[in-house]
Scaffold this motif. Structure first.
Motif, PDB file in Angstrom:
ATOM      1  N   ALA A 111       0.836  -1.203   0.000  1.00 17.54           N
ATOM      2  CA  ALA A 111       0.000   0.000   0.000  1.00 17.54           C
ATOM      3  C   ALA A 111       0.869   1.250   0.000  1.00 17.54           C
ATOM      4  N   GLY A 112       0.396   2.291  -0.684  1.00 13.46           N
ATOM      5  CA  GLY A 112       1.084   3.568  -0.698  1.00 13.46           C
ATOM      6  C   GLY A 112       0.703   4.422   0.498  1.00 13.46           C
ATOM      7  N   THR A 113       0.971   5.727   0.401  1.00 18.70           N
ATOM      8  CA  THR A 113       0.822   6.623   1.553  1.00 18.70           C
ATOM      9  C   THR A 113       0.070   7.884   1.176  1.00 18.70           C
ATOM     10  N   TRP A 114      -0.807   8.298   2.090  1.00 21.46           N
ATOM     11  CA  TRP A 114      -1.448   9.609   2.020  1.00 21.46           C
ATOM     12  C   TRP A 114      -0.790  10.490   3.077  1.00 21.46           C
ATOM     13  N   LEU A 115      -0.173  11.595   2.643  1.00 18.02           N
ATOM     14  CA  LEU A 115       0.472  12.558   3.530  1.00 18.02           C
ATOM     15  C   LEU A 115      -0.392  13.795   3.635  1.00 18.02           C
ATOM     16  N   ILE A 116      -0.706  14.191   4.890  1.00 23.45           N
ATOM     17  CA  ILE A 116      -1.466  15.412   5.170  1.00 23.45           C
ATOM     18  C   ILE A 116      -0.533  16.339   5.944  1.00 23.45           C
ATOM     19  N   ASP A 117      -0.341  17.561   5.447  1.00 21.81           N
ATOM     20  CA  ASP A 117       0.711  18.415   6.001  1.00 21.81           C
ATOM     21  C   ASP A 117       0.194  19.843   6.222  1.00 21.81           C
ATOM     22  N   PRO A 118      -0.419  20.122   7.377  1.00 16.60           N
ATOM     23  CA  PRO A 118      -0.844  21.479   7.730  1.00 16.60           C
ATOM     24  C   PRO A 118       0.098  22.087   8.765  1.00 16.60           C
ATOM     25  N   TYR A 119      -0.241  23.304   9.244  1.00 11.90           N
ATOM     26  CA  TYR A 119       0.451  23.867  10.406  1.00 11.90           C
ATOM     27  C   TYR A 119      -0.139  23.297  11.696  1.00 11.90           C
ATOM     28  N   ASP A 120      -1.442  23.337  11.814  1.00 11.90           N
ATOM     29  CA  ASP A 120      -2.181  22.707  12.904  1.00 11.90           C
ATOM     30  C   ASP A 120      -3.307  21.913  12.256  1.00 11.90           C
ATOM     31  N   VAL A 121      -3.856  20.935  12.985  1.00 12.35           N
ATOM     32  CA  VAL A 121      -4.990  20.215  12.438  1.00 12.35           C
ATOM     33  C   VAL A 121      -5.852  19.674  13.567  1.00 12.35           C
ATOM     34  N   ILE A 122      -7.172  19.698  13.345  1.00 16.39           N
ATOM     35  CA  ILE A 122      -8.131  19.063  14.237  1.00 16.39           C
ATOM     36  C   ILE A 122      -8.749  17.886  13.504  1.00 16.39           C
ATOM     37  N   ILE A 123      -8.657  16.694  14.092  1.00 16.57           N
ATOM     38  CA  ILE A 123      -9.294  15.502  13.550  1.00 16.57           C
ATOM     39  C   ILE A 123     -10.559  15.285  14.353  1.00 16.57           C
ATOM     40  N   SER A 124     -11.700  15.428  13.695  1.00 23.37           N
ATOM     41  CA  SER A 124     -12.986  15.364  14.389  1.00 23.37           C
ATOM     42  C   SER A 124     -13.792  14.169  13.908  1.00 23.37           C
ATOM     43  N   ASN A 125     -14.846  13.871  14.637  1.00 20.89           N
ATOM     44  CA  ASN A 125     -15.737  12.778  14.279  1.00 20.89           C
ATOM     45  C   ASN A 125     -16.695  13.230  13.182  1.00 20.89           C
ATOM     46  N   GLY A 126     -16.765  12.452  12.090  1.00 18.76           N
ATOM     47  CA  GLY A 126     -17.684  12.819  11.024  1.00 18.76           C
ATOM     48  C   GLY A 126     -17.283  12.212   9.700  1.00 18.76           C
ATOM     49  N   ALA A 127     -18.105  12.451   8.690  1.00 18.19           N
ATOM     50  CA  ALA A 127     -17.863  11.969   7.336  1.00 18.19           C
ATOM     51  C   ALA A 127     -18.688  12.814   6.381  1.00 18.19           C
ATOM     52  N   GLY A 128     -18.287  12.820   5.115  1.00 19.36           N
ATOM     53  CA  GLY A 128     -19.031  13.552   4.100  1.00 19.36           C
ATOM     54  C   GLY A 128     -18.481  14.923   3.839  1.00 19.36           C
ATOM     55  N   ASN A 158      -1.582   3.749   3.743  1.00 19.06           N
ATOM     56  CA  ASN A 158      -1.050   4.251   5.001  1.00 19.06           C
ATOM     57  C   ASN A 158      -1.364   5.742   5.092  1.00 19.06           C
ATOM     58  N   VAL A 159      -1.518   6.248   6.313  1.00 15.88           N
ATOM     59  CA  VAL A 159      -1.871   7.650   6.506  1.00 15.88           C
ATOM     60  C   VAL A 159      -0.861   8.296   7.447  1.00 15.88           C
ATOM     61  N   THR A 160      -0.270   9.410   7.000  1.00 14.75           N
ATOM     62  CA  THR A 160       0.681  10.166   7.813  1.00 14.75           C
ATOM     63  C   THR A 160       0.236  11.620   7.888  1.00 14.75           C
ATOM     64  N   ILE A 161       0.149  12.155   9.113  1.00 14.94           N
ATOM     65  CA  ILE A 161      -0.189  13.554   9.321  1.00 14.94           C
ATOM     66  C   ILE A 161       1.008  14.224   9.981  1.00 14.94           C
ATOM     67  N   THR A 162       1.522  15.264   9.339  1.00 17.86           N
ATOM     68  CA  THR A 162       2.714  15.957   9.810  1.00 17.86           C
ATOM     69  C   THR A 162       2.438  17.450   9.878  1.00 17.86           C
ATOM     70  N   THR A 163       2.612  18.068  11.043  1.00 20.95           N
ATOM     71  CA  THR A 163       2.421  19.509  11.154  1.00 20.95           C
ATOM     72  C   THR A 163       3.752  20.218  10.921  1.00 20.95           C
ATOM     73  N   GLY A 164       3.688  21.297  10.157  1.00 19.90           N
ATOM     74  CA  GLY A 164       4.893  21.978   9.722  1.00 19.90           C
ATOM     75  C   GLY A 164       5.526  22.834  10.797  1.00 19.90           C
ATOM     76  N   SER A 165       6.791  23.112  10.609  1.00 21.70           N
ATOM     77  CA  SER A 165       7.522  24.028  11.483  1.00 21.70           C
ATOM     78  C   SER A 165       7.482  25.422  10.875  1.00 21.70           C
ATOM     79  N   GLY A 166       8.017  26.383  11.600  1.00 17.92           N
ATOM     80  CA  GLY A 166       8.114  27.734  11.071  1.00 17.92           C
ATOM     81  C   GLY A 166       6.928  28.618  11.381  1.00 17.92           C
ATOM     82  N   GLY A 167       5.950  28.097  12.102  1.00 15.99           N
ATOM     83  CA  GLY A 167       4.788  28.899  12.460  1.00 15.99           C
ATOM     84  C   GLY A 167       5.045  29.737  13.701  1.00 15.99           C
ATOM     85  N   VAL A 168       4.010  30.379  14.180  1.00 13.48           N
ATOM     86  CA  VAL A 168       4.144  31.187  15.394  1.00 13.48           C
ATOM     87  C   VAL A 168       4.195  30.264  16.599  1.00 13.48           C
ATOM     88  N   PRO A 169       4.684  30.743  17.757  1.00 10.71           N
ATOM     89  CA  PRO A 169       4.735  29.891  18.947  1.00 10.71           C
ATOM     90  C   PRO A 169       3.374  29.291  19.286  1.00 10.71           C
TER      91      PRO A 169
END
Length: 244
Positions: A111-128, A158-169
């Motif tokens: 299987a390959g990989t899905w990469l999600i790359d934000p500064y911050d992220v909220i994973i919530s319950n839901g679909a659609g 596979n699923v990878t979520i990575t938050t970026g550097s360089g943002g505000v504190p």
């Protein structure tokens, strides 16, 4: 579209009124993107929003039916936000991926990989998918991802979520809000769910992460302060906190 090599689509600054679109051979905007091969690995799809990314369609990067691994799919917001805008929460380069369908499977390989790359992220319950916004160019301050969309992706990828550097504190958190992550077998094989936080991984509510059923192994990897330059503000950064 169908393409045997890597395809990259970039959205320009929303202030310049450009919107990320994938177009077919006639130049008509379409909701979906596909990389398909007969043999060999699945190639790559990258959707990179300079500030904001909205993706609610289907992204597929299949390995070849005669052999080859699944491909690589990336959905990222804020890859080139001006540093002067980062202190403003609504301009940090968020995304909305609610309803997106991702498939990086391989019938004759890994299987390959899905990469999600934000500064911050909220994973919530839901679909659609969400309602169509009145202004699709309006910047998104908080990146949103649903557990239902992650669950669907885990069946093939596979699923990878990575938050970026360089943002505000204080940026760089991954938050799971009442999320329920399940791998139920799908296309078969072991899957890996990875959270790499520039700052902290935090949970709230009834969070569940599990492989369900026999021979449905789900590897779970949490890394806080993954790049060793986060953990801001201190104390309180670079942590994994689990609320029950």
């Amino acid at each position: 579209f169908r393409q045997r090599t890597q395809v990259t689509q970039r959205a320009r600054d929303v202030s310049e009124r450009y919107l990320l679109q994938v177009r077919n051979a006639r130049g008509v905007a379409v909701a979906d993107a596909e990389v398909a091969v007969q043999a060999g690995s699945g190639g790559a799809i990258q959707l990179l929003g300079q500030r904001t990314l909205r993706a609610h369609g289907t992204l597929s990067a299949h390995g070849g039916s005669a052999g080859g691994d699944g491909g690589f799919i990336e959905t990222s917001g804020g890859y080139a936000v001006p540093s002067a805008d980062l202190p403003q929460a609504t301009l940090r380069g968020g995304f909305d991926l609610r309803g997106v369908q991702v498939d990086a499977s391989a019938s004759a390989g890994k299987a390959g990989t899905w990469l999600i790359d934000p500064y911050d992220v909220i994973i919530s319950n839901g679909a659609g998918a969400p309602p169509v916004p009145l202004d699709p160019f309006e910047p998104i301050g908080t990146s949103t991802l649903q557990d239902g969309d992650i669950n669907n992706a885990l069946q093939t990828s596979n699923v990878t979520i990575t938050t970026g550097s360089g943002g505000v504190p204080g940026t760089g958190d991954i938050r799971l809000e009442d999320a329920r992550i399940y791998y139920t077998g799908g296309a078969g094989g072991t899957r890996t769910f990875t959270l790499n936080a520039h700052n902290s991984v935090r949970t709230n509510g009834n969070v569940i992460i599990a492989g369900a059923g026999a021979n449905h192994a789900l590897n779970v990897v949490f890394n806080a302060d993954v790049d060793a330059v986060g953990a801001v503000p201190a104390p309180g950064g670079g942590q994994f906190s689990f609320c029950v």
